[in-house]
Motif scaffolding. Structure first.
Motif, PDB file in Angstrom:
ATOM      1  N   ALA A 151       0.833  -1.204   0.000  1.00 54.94           N
ATOM      2  CA  ALA A 151       0.000   0.000   0.000  1.00 54.94           C
ATOM      3  C   ALA A 151       0.868   1.255   0.000  1.00 54.94           C
ATOM      4  N   GLY A 152       1.932   1.246   0.810  1.00 56.72           N
ATOM      5  CA  GLY A 152       2.826   2.396   0.861  1.00 56.72           C
ATOM      6  C   GLY A 152       3.516   2.658  -0.464  1.00 56.72           C
ATOM      7  N   LEU A 153       3.951   1.584  -1.131  1.00 55.75           N
ATOM      8  CA  LEU A 153       4.634   1.746  -2.416  1.00 55.75           C
ATOM      9  C   LEU A 153       3.672   2.211  -3.504  1.00 55.75           C
ATOM     10  N   PHE A 154       2.421   1.780  -3.444  1.00 55.53           N
ATOM     11  CA  PHE A 154       1.430   2.284  -4.395  1.00 55.53           C
ATOM     12  C   PHE A 154       1.211   3.783  -4.185  1.00 55.53           C
ATOM     13  N   LEU A 155       1.178   4.213  -2.918  1.00 57.76           N
ATOM     14  CA  LEU A 155       1.053   5.643  -2.631  1.00 57.76           C
ATOM     15  C   LEU A 155       2.274   6.405  -3.145  1.00 57.76           C
ATOM     16  N   TYR A 156       3.460   5.805  -2.955  1.00 53.44           N
ATOM     17  CA  TYR A 156       4.683   6.442  -3.439  1.00 53.44           C
ATOM     18  C   TYR A 156       4.637   6.604  -4.958  1.00 53.44           C
ATOM     19  N   ALA A 157       4.217   5.543  -5.657  1.00 53.43           N
ATOM     20  CA  ALA A 157       4.141   5.597  -7.122  1.00 53.43           C
ATOM     21  C   ALA A 157       3.155   6.667  -7.571  1.00 53.43           C
ATOM     22  N   GLY A 200       3.973  10.045  -9.724  1.00 54.51           N
ATOM     23  CA  GLY A 200       3.257  10.335 -10.958  1.00 54.51           C
ATOM     24  C   GLY A 200       2.660  11.723 -10.948  1.00 54.51           C
ATOM     25  N   ILE A 201       2.058  12.117  -9.829  1.00 54.27           N
ATOM     26  CA  ILE A 201       1.494  13.467  -9.706  1.00 54.27           C
ATOM     27  C   ILE A 201       2.601  14.514  -9.797  1.00 54.27           C
ATOM     28  N   GLN A 202       3.737  14.242  -9.143  1.00 51.84           N
ATOM     29  CA  GLN A 202       4.886  15.147  -9.236  1.00 51.84           C
ATOM     30  C   GLN A 202       5.301  15.380 -10.685  1.00 51.84           C
ATOM     31  N   ALA A 203       5.391  14.288 -11.434  1.00 51.40           N
ATOM     32  CA  ALA A 203       5.871  14.376 -12.806  1.00 51.40           C
ATOM     33  C   ALA A 203       4.877  15.088 -13.717  1.00 51.40           C
ATOM     34  N   VAL A 204       3.601  14.737 -13.596  1.00 47.39           N
ATOM     35  CA  VAL A 204       2.591  15.273 -14.514  1.00 47.39           C
ATOM     36  C   VAL A 204       2.298  16.744 -14.225  1.00 47.39           C
ATOM     37  N   PHE A 205       2.161  17.084 -12.946  1.00 48.21           N
ATOM     38  CA  PHE A 205       1.753  18.451 -12.579  1.00 48.21           C
ATOM     39  C   PHE A 205       2.922  19.321 -12.126  1.00 48.21           C
TER      40      PHE A 205
END
Length: 264
Positions: free
Chosen positions: A69-75, A79-84
């Motif tokens: 669950a933690g790694l899914f949150l990290y991913a 992704g949000i960091q990269a896109v926005f």
């Protein structure tokens, strides 16, 4: 509303970084065990190997579910960091390269999260090569596969170089709000980032070589790379330094979880 979004984003990031720290710490502990305990494996441990070790203990499945669950949150955070562009890297070449690195990081840890989840669901397939070898085999089967694999290797090599550059220039500090008395910790973190960068560079070199000779078996992920290092002159020292670097990178993840400047 914005405050709630910022809080959710911050919790997501810090939980993910903490999960990443646990993964690095567990892998490093198994690598150290392979050095000091006879009978343990010495060819390196992948995250999947580590998760299978955890599964053998009573609370293991619960821990694996939390790690996944933690790694899914990290991913998702990456992704949000990269896109926005939440870190304000900009739209210039270096900014896009940094955002590509964020996306790549998110995808790689998403894969690790799925590896943990598969062990929890008892769907883990222990046969075959690792993720890197599978990627190399698939790429080589495509049209112009040799060139695509060499290009992928060059990209991985560039990411490794960027990591070493971050360590040398202390650019990694820009995203953290560190205490004033953290010089020793900073030196350890710089060494860890540089060491991990060198390992990533070697993975890239092996990918380029695998593309050049057209043989997926020549590709190596981190686990396979550690086994290769151990077979070299002074291999045990190189293996131990790699284990120390991985453990220290786990410490860096903990520092990020605590001191990262995070906002949307």
């Amino acid at each position: 509303m914005n405050a709630r979004l910022n809080l959710s984003f911050e919790i997501m990031a810090r939980a993910g970084l903490f999960a990443r720290a646990i993964v690095y710490a567990l892998i490093a502990s198994l690598l150290v065990a392979a050095i000091i305990a006879p009978g343990t494996r010495d060819e390196g441990y992948s995250p999947g190997d580590t998760f299978r070790q955890i599964e053998q203990h009573v609370p293991g499945l619960l821990l694996l579910a939390m790690i996944a669950a933690g790694l899914f949150l990290y991913a998702l955070w990456r992704g949000i960091q990269a896109v926005f562009d939440t870190s304000d890297k900009g739209d210039e070449f270096m900014g896009w390269f940094a955002r590509l690195g964020m996306m790549s990081s998110g995808l790689s840890y998403l894969t690790v999260g799925f590896a943990a989840l598969l062990v929890v669901l008892d769907r883990d397939d222990q046969s075959g090569g690792g993720t890197t070898e599978t990627f190399a085999s698939y790429t080589l089967s495509q049209m112009f596969g040799k060139y695509l694999l060499m290009l992928g290797g060059l990209i991985v090599l560039a990411i490794g170089v960027a990591q070493v550059w971050r360590a040398v220039t202390h650019a990694w500090k820009h995203d953290l709000k560190l205490p004033s008395d953290s010089n020793i910790a900073c030196a350890l973190i710089s060494a860890a980032i540089a060491g991990r960068g060198l390992l990533i560079m070697l993975v890239g070199v092996f990918l380029v070589w695998a593309g050049w000779v057209g043989d997926a078996d020549e590709a190596r992920g981190i686990a396979g790379l550690l086994g290769w290092l151990r077979d070299q002159p002074f291999g045990l020292i190189l293996y131990a330094l790699s284990a120390a670097s991985i453990a220290s990178y786990g410490f860096y993840s903990l520092v990020e979880a605590r001191y990262m400047k995070i906002s949307l």
